[in-house]
Design a protein around this motif. Sequence first.
Motif, PDB file in Angstrom:
ATOM      1  N   THR A 165       0.833  -1.201   0.000  1.00  0.00           N
ATOM      2  CA  THR A 165       0.000   0.000   0.000  1.00  0.00           C
ATOM      3  C   THR A 165       0.866   1.250   0.000  1.00  0.00           C
ATOM      4  OG1 THR A 165      -1.713  -1.195   1.233  1.00  0.00           O
ATOM      5  CG2 THR A 165      -1.854   1.222   1.186  1.00  0.00           C
ATOM      6  N   ALA A 166       0.539   2.200  -0.854  1.00  0.00           N
ATOM      7  CA  ALA A 166       1.298   3.448  -0.932  1.00  0.00           C
ATOM      8  C   ALA A 166       1.041   4.303   0.299  1.00  0.00           C
ATOM      9  CB  ALA A 166       0.921   4.211  -2.185  1.00  0.00           C
ATOM     10  N   PRO A 167       2.047   4.973   0.822  1.00  0.00           N
ATOM     11  CA  PRO A 167       1.842   5.887   1.948  1.00  0.00           C
ATOM     12  C   PRO A 167       0.890   7.016   1.567  1.00  0.00           C
ATOM     13  CG  PRO A 167       4.186   5.450   1.579  1.00  0.00           C
ATOM     14  CD  PRO A 167       3.446   4.901   0.403  1.00  0.00           C
ATOM     15  N   ASP A 168       0.300   7.653   2.566  1.00  0.00           N
ATOM     16  CA  ASP A 168      -0.588   8.791   2.320  1.00  0.00           C
ATOM     17  C   ASP A 168       0.167   9.885   1.563  1.00  0.00           C
ATOM     18  OD1 ASP A 168      -2.592   7.489   3.646  1.00  0.00           O
ATOM     19  OD2 ASP A 168      -2.308   8.580   5.544  1.00  0.00           O
ATOM     20  N   GLY A 169      -0.541  10.505   0.623  1.00  0.00           N
ATOM     21  CA  GLY A 169       0.048  11.619  -0.124  1.00  0.00           C
ATOM     22  C   GLY A 169       0.881  11.209  -1.316  1.00  0.00           C
ATOM     23  N   ILE A 170       1.020   9.928  -1.569  1.00  0.00           N
ATOM     24  CA  ILE A 170       1.816   9.437  -2.700  1.00  0.00           C
ATOM     25  C   ILE A 170       0.873   8.948  -3.794  1.00  0.00           C
ATOM     26  CG2 ILE A 170       3.512   7.748  -3.485  1.00  0.00           C
ATOM     27  CD1 ILE A 170       4.712   9.789  -1.631  1.00  0.00           C
ATOM     28  N   ALA A 171       1.009   9.528  -4.996  1.00  0.00           N
ATOM     29  CA  ALA A 171       0.237   9.057  -6.153  1.00  0.00           C
ATOM     30  C   ALA A 171       1.008   7.930  -6.823  1.00  0.00           C
ATOM     31  CB  ALA A 171       0.017  10.203  -7.138  1.00  0.00           C
ATOM     32  N   THR A 172       0.295   6.938  -7.348  1.00  0.00           N
ATOM     33  CA  THR A 172       0.965   5.764  -7.913  1.00  0.00           C
ATOM     34  C   THR A 172       0.627   5.578  -9.387  1.00  0.00           C
ATOM     35  OG1 THR A 172      -0.830   4.271  -7.265  1.00  0.00           O
ATOM     36  CG2 THR A 172       0.978   4.585  -5.685  1.00  0.00           C
ATOM     37  N   ALA A 173       1.565   4.922 -10.076  1.00  0.00           N
ATOM     38  CA  ALA A 173       1.364   4.600 -11.491  1.00  0.00           C
ATOM     39  C   ALA A 173       1.994   3.246 -11.762  1.00  0.00           C
ATOM     40  CB  ALA A 173       1.991   5.662 -12.380  1.00  0.00           C
ATOM     41  N   PRO A 174       1.283   2.331 -12.436  1.00  0.00           N
ATOM     42  CA  PRO A 174       1.870   1.034 -12.768  1.00  0.00           C
ATOM     43  C   PRO A 174       2.833   1.170 -13.943  1.00  0.00           C
ATOM     44  CG  PRO A 174      -0.336   1.184 -13.689  1.00  0.00           C
ATOM     45  CD  PRO A 174      -0.118   2.443 -12.904  1.00  0.00           C
ATOM     46  N   GLY A 175       3.850   0.308 -13.953  1.00  0.00           N
ATOM     47  CA  GLY A 175       4.813   0.321 -15.039  1.00  0.00           C
ATOM     48  C   GLY A 175       5.489  -1.029 -15.189  1.00  0.00           C
ATOM     49  N   VAL A 176       6.304  -1.130 -16.223  1.00  0.00           N
ATOM     50  CA  VAL A 176       7.064  -2.350 -16.492  1.00  0.00           C
ATOM     51  C   VAL A 176       8.524  -1.958 -16.723  1.00  0.00           C
ATOM     52  CG1 VAL A 176       7.393  -4.319 -18.034  1.00  0.00           C
ATOM     53  CG2 VAL A 176       5.085  -3.520 -17.500  1.00  0.00           C
ATOM     54  N   VAL A 177       9.449  -2.649 -16.058  1.00  0.00           N
ATOM     55  CA  VAL A 177      10.871  -2.370 -16.236  1.00  0.00           C
ATOM     56  C   VAL A 177      11.302  -2.806 -17.638  1.00  0.00           C
ATOM     57  CG1 VAL A 177      13.210  -2.877 -15.423  1.00  0.00           C
ATOM     58  CG2 VAL A 177      11.329  -2.643 -13.775  1.00  0.00           C
ATOM     59  N   GLU A 178      11.893  -1.867 -18.382  1.00  0.00           N
ATOM     60  CA  GLU A 178      12.372  -2.178 -19.731  1.00  0.00           C
ATOM     61  C   GLU A 178      13.872  -2.451 -19.757  1.00  0.00           C
ATOM     62  OE1 GLU A 178       9.384  -0.159 -22.901  1.00  0.00           O
ATOM     63  OE2 GLU A 178      11.024   1.123 -22.188  1.00  0.00           O
ATOM     64  N   GLU A 179      14.612  -1.765 -18.884  1.00  0.00           N
ATOM     65  CA  GLU A 179      16.071  -1.922 -18.891  1.00  0.00           C
ATOM     66  C   GLU A 179      16.618  -1.568 -17.520  1.00  0.00           C
ATOM     67  OE1 GLU A 179      19.871  -0.588 -21.734  1.00  0.00           O
ATOM     68  OE2 GLU A 179      17.829   0.053 -22.206  1.00  0.00           O
ATOM     69  N   VAL A 180      17.734  -2.199 -17.163  1.00  0.00           N
ATOM     70  CA  VAL A 180      18.404  -1.936 -15.890  1.00  0.00           C
ATOM     71  C   VAL A 180      19.826  -1.486 -16.195  1.00  0.00           C
ATOM     72  CG1 VAL A 180      19.123  -2.882 -13.665  1.00  0.00           C
ATOM     73  CG2 VAL A 180      17.017  -3.711 -14.759  1.00  0.00           C
ATOM     74  N   LEU A 181      20.207  -0.298 -15.685  1.00  0.00           N
ATOM     75  CA  LEU A 181      21.546   0.249 -15.888  1.00  0.00           C
ATOM     76  C   LEU A 181      22.216   0.360 -14.529  1.00  0.00           C
ATOM     77  CD1 LEU A 181      20.573   3.147 -18.340  1.00  0.00           C
ATOM     78  CD2 LEU A 181      21.336   0.834 -18.936  1.00  0.00           C
TER      79      LEU A 181
END
Length: 347
Positions: A282-298
Amino acid sequence: MQPLLSIESVSKRFAAHQALRDIDLSVDAGEFIALLGPSGCGKTTLLRCIAGFLMPDSGRIVIDGENITSAPPHRRPLNTVFQSYALFPHMSVLDNVAYGPRRAGVGRAEAHARACDALDLVGLGEMGPRLPRELSGGQQQRVALARAIVNRPKLLLLDEPLSALDLKLRRRMQVELKHIQEKLGIAFIFVTHDQEEAMAMADRIVVMNAGRVEQIGTPSQIYRAPVSRFVAEFVGEPNLIPVQQAGPGRVRLAIAGLELPAADGMRCAMVRPEDISLIEGTAPDGIATAPGVVEEVLAIGPMTTLLVRCGDLQLKVARLGMSGTEFPAGSPVTLGLRPAALHLIAE
C-alpha cells in the motif's frame, strides 16, 4: 552593496551569428560563478569580452564601479587561466609564475618571493626549478593558476582549465580549486560544459543557450527548479511528464491521475529519477501511484537506474545501493510520486 562585476546588456555578433544576446550578470567579490552550457552557447565569448580579448557590439562591462568595456586586457584588474595553460616552455616554473610581477616592474627578488608564495598556495612549492615539460598535466594546471593569482587580481577568469585532465584528476582538482578560491577570496568566473563540475564548485551557475542566459541560480535552484525545459534537460537526468489543464489554476499529470495547482501555460512536470519511489504494498498517504514495467536496468557503480515504461512514457528511477537484480527487465512495478517533488515547467 556594489557588485564587483556588472555586465549590462552585452551583445556580440560574428557576421551572421549572434553569439551574445543582451547578457546581464552581476558578480560579487569572492563569489564563484560557473558559466555552463553546450558548445557554441556563448560562454567563452562572454568570458573573452570580460577579459578584453573581444569588444562587445553593445552594452557595458563595469568592474568595481569603473567602465572597462573599451579597456585593453592589460588595463583590467583581472587575470585569465586558459585551457592550454600557456606556460613558457623555456622558463622554469618559478620564472613562469614570477613573470607577471616582473612585467609589472617588481624587482627580481620580490617577484620570486611572491611566486614562491603562490606556488606554496597551490601545493607546488618544491617544483620551482623544474621546467613545465617535467610536470604532469595536473601540476601544469596548478602552475597556470599560481601565475594567474600571484598578483592577487580582483577577478579570475578560467576557460575550461580542467578539460584536458582525466576524470579522477579532474575531480580532485575541482576540490583543490574551490579550496584555493575560498582561501584567496578572489571572485572566479569559470567556463565549463560539464554540469557536475559546475554543481561541485560554483556558488551560482549561469546556464547559457544560443547566446542567451536561460537561468541564474544556486546549484540547488538550477537542479530542483529549472525555469525551462532546456535547463531541466541540460542539468541532470530529468523525467518530463506532460500535463493537461484540469480546471482554473490546476493541471493533471499524464500518469497517476495527480492534479497540481499551476499557473497558466504549464506544459510538463519535471521529477528527478531519485525522487520516484518504488512502491511495494500500500502506498503511503500523499503518494500518487502509477503502474509500469521495467524495460532496462543500468547499473553503474553504486547507482542503479531502472528504465520503466508507463503508458507512452519511459521514466528513469534511480537508486543508490540497489543491486539491479531485484527488478529485472520485464518486471511489473508500481511507481510513487510525491507532489512536492514535481516541478512544473512552461516551455
